[in-house]
Design an enzyme around this catalytic site. Structure first.
Site, short mmCIF file in Angstrom:
data_model
loop_
_atom_site.label_atom_id
_atom_site.label_comp_id
_atom_site.label_asym_id
_atom_site.label_seq_id
_atom_site.Cartn_x
_atom_site.Cartn_y
_atom_site.Cartn_z
CE1 TYR A 156 -2.56 4.04 -6.60
CE2 TYR A 156 -0.04 4.31 -6.74
CZ TYR A 156 -1.16 3.52 -6.75
OH TYR A 156 -1.15 2.37 -7.62
CE LYS A 160 -1.74 1.03 -4.49
NZ LYS A 160 -2.48 0.04 -4.29
#
Length: 260
Positions: A156, A160
C-alpha cells in the site's frame, strides 16, 4: 450550490463511498458536471441520489480502474455525455493490512493495479481530452503512508509513494498543455476504510485505537472527508493556477509529529 466550477467536467474514481463520494458531491454542488466511477453499483446509485438532492449534475458509470478497456469506456461516456474532461481525481484505492511475508501475489497484484496502475490509466485517458480542452487538473489521492511507515502496509505504501513520484514527473510533460498534476496525501480520515479497520475490534480495543490515532497528529482528531474535498476543490480551481507537481498533505500535522 455555487457556480465556481460551472463549465468544468470532472471524472472522479472511487465515487461510491468515502473520499471519492465526498469529492463528487462537492464538485457537482459547485456547478461541475461530474462522472463518478466505481465497481460498487449500489454505492454509485446512492451517490447519484445524494447529488440529485443537492441539485448537482452527476452521472455514474461502473468502472474497474485496473482494466484499461473499462477506463477507456468510462472516459468515452464522459466525453459524449458532458464534453472534454477538465478535472480528473483518482480517489479509488484499497488497503490490505497484512504482514508482508503472508501477503499473496493475488492481493499484491490487485493493490498495485487499483492504487497505482488505475490512476495512471485514468490520467492517460483524461489527458487525451484535456489536451483538446487546452486546460486541466489531475489529482491523485495518495496518503501520508507514502512518507510515514506503518506495520502491514508495505505494498500500500509503495503504491501511494509511486503516485507522488508519478504526479511530480507527469507535471513536467503536461505543463505545455495547460494541465496541472498534483497529489493530496490525507492523514486518518473518517471513511469506510477506517470503519473496516475497526470492525475486527471489540468496543474497548476500538476506543483505544481511536485515541491512539487522534494522538498521532497535532490537532488531536480524525479528519472529515469534506476536508479532503476542500483540498481537491482548491487544486482544481483557478486559485491554484500556479500550483503543479506538488504533494499537498492534509494530515493535521501527522507527518510533522514525533511522539516519544
Amino acid at each position: 450550490m455555487n457556480n465556481e466550477f460551472v463549465g468544468e467536467v470532472a471524472v472522479v474514481t472511487g465515487g461510491a463511498a468515502g473520499l471519492g463520494r465526498e469529492i463528487c458531491l462537492a464538485l457537482a454542488s459547485s456547478g461541475a458536471k461530474v462522472l463518478a466511477l466505481d465497481v460498487d453499483g449500489a454505492g454509485l446509485k446512492e451517490t447519484k441520489l445524494l447529488s440529485t438532492e443537492r441539485g448537482g449534475d452527476l452521472q455514474v458509470f461502473h468502472c474497474d480502474v485496473a482494466d484499461s478497456k473499462s477506463v477507456k469506456s468510462a472516459f468515452e461516456f464522459s466525453e459524449k455525455e458532458f464534453g472534454h474532461c477538465t478535472i480528473m481525481v483518482a480517489a479509488a484505492g484499497i488497503a490490505l493490512y497484512t504482514d508482508y511475508l503472508s501477503m499473496g501475489e493475488k492481493d499484491m497484484d490487485r493493490t498495485i493495479a487499483v492504487n497505482l496502475k488505475g490512476p495512471l490509466l485514468c490520467a492517460q485517458e483524461s489527458l487525451r481530452q484535456m489536451e483538446k480542452a487546452g486546460k486541466g487538473s489531475i489529482i491523485f489521492i495518495s496518503s501520508v503512508q507514502a512518507v510515514m511507515s506503518l506495520f502491514g502496509c508495505v505494498v500500500y505504501a509503495a503504491t501511494k509513494s509511486g503516485l507522488i513520484a508519478a504526479a511530480r514527473t507527469l507535471a513536467l510533460e503536461t505543463g505545455k498543455m495547460g494541465v496541472r498534476v498534483n497529489t493530496i496525501s490525507p492523514g486518518t480520515i473518517d471513511t469506510p476504510m477506517l470503519d473496516r479497520d475497526l470492525a475486527s475490534m471489540n468496543r474497548e480495543e476500538a476506543a483505544k485505537f481511536l485515541e491512539k490515532v487522534k494522538a498521532a497528529n497535532v490537532l488531536g482528531r480524525i479528519g472529515k472527508p469534506s476536508e479532503i474535498a476542500d483540498a481537491v476543490m482548491y487544486l482544481s480551481s483557478p486559485k491554484a493556477s500556479y500550483v503543479t507537481g506538488i504533494d499537498l498533505r492534509v494530515d493535521a500535522g501527522f507527518a510533522a509529529l514525533k511522539n516519544i
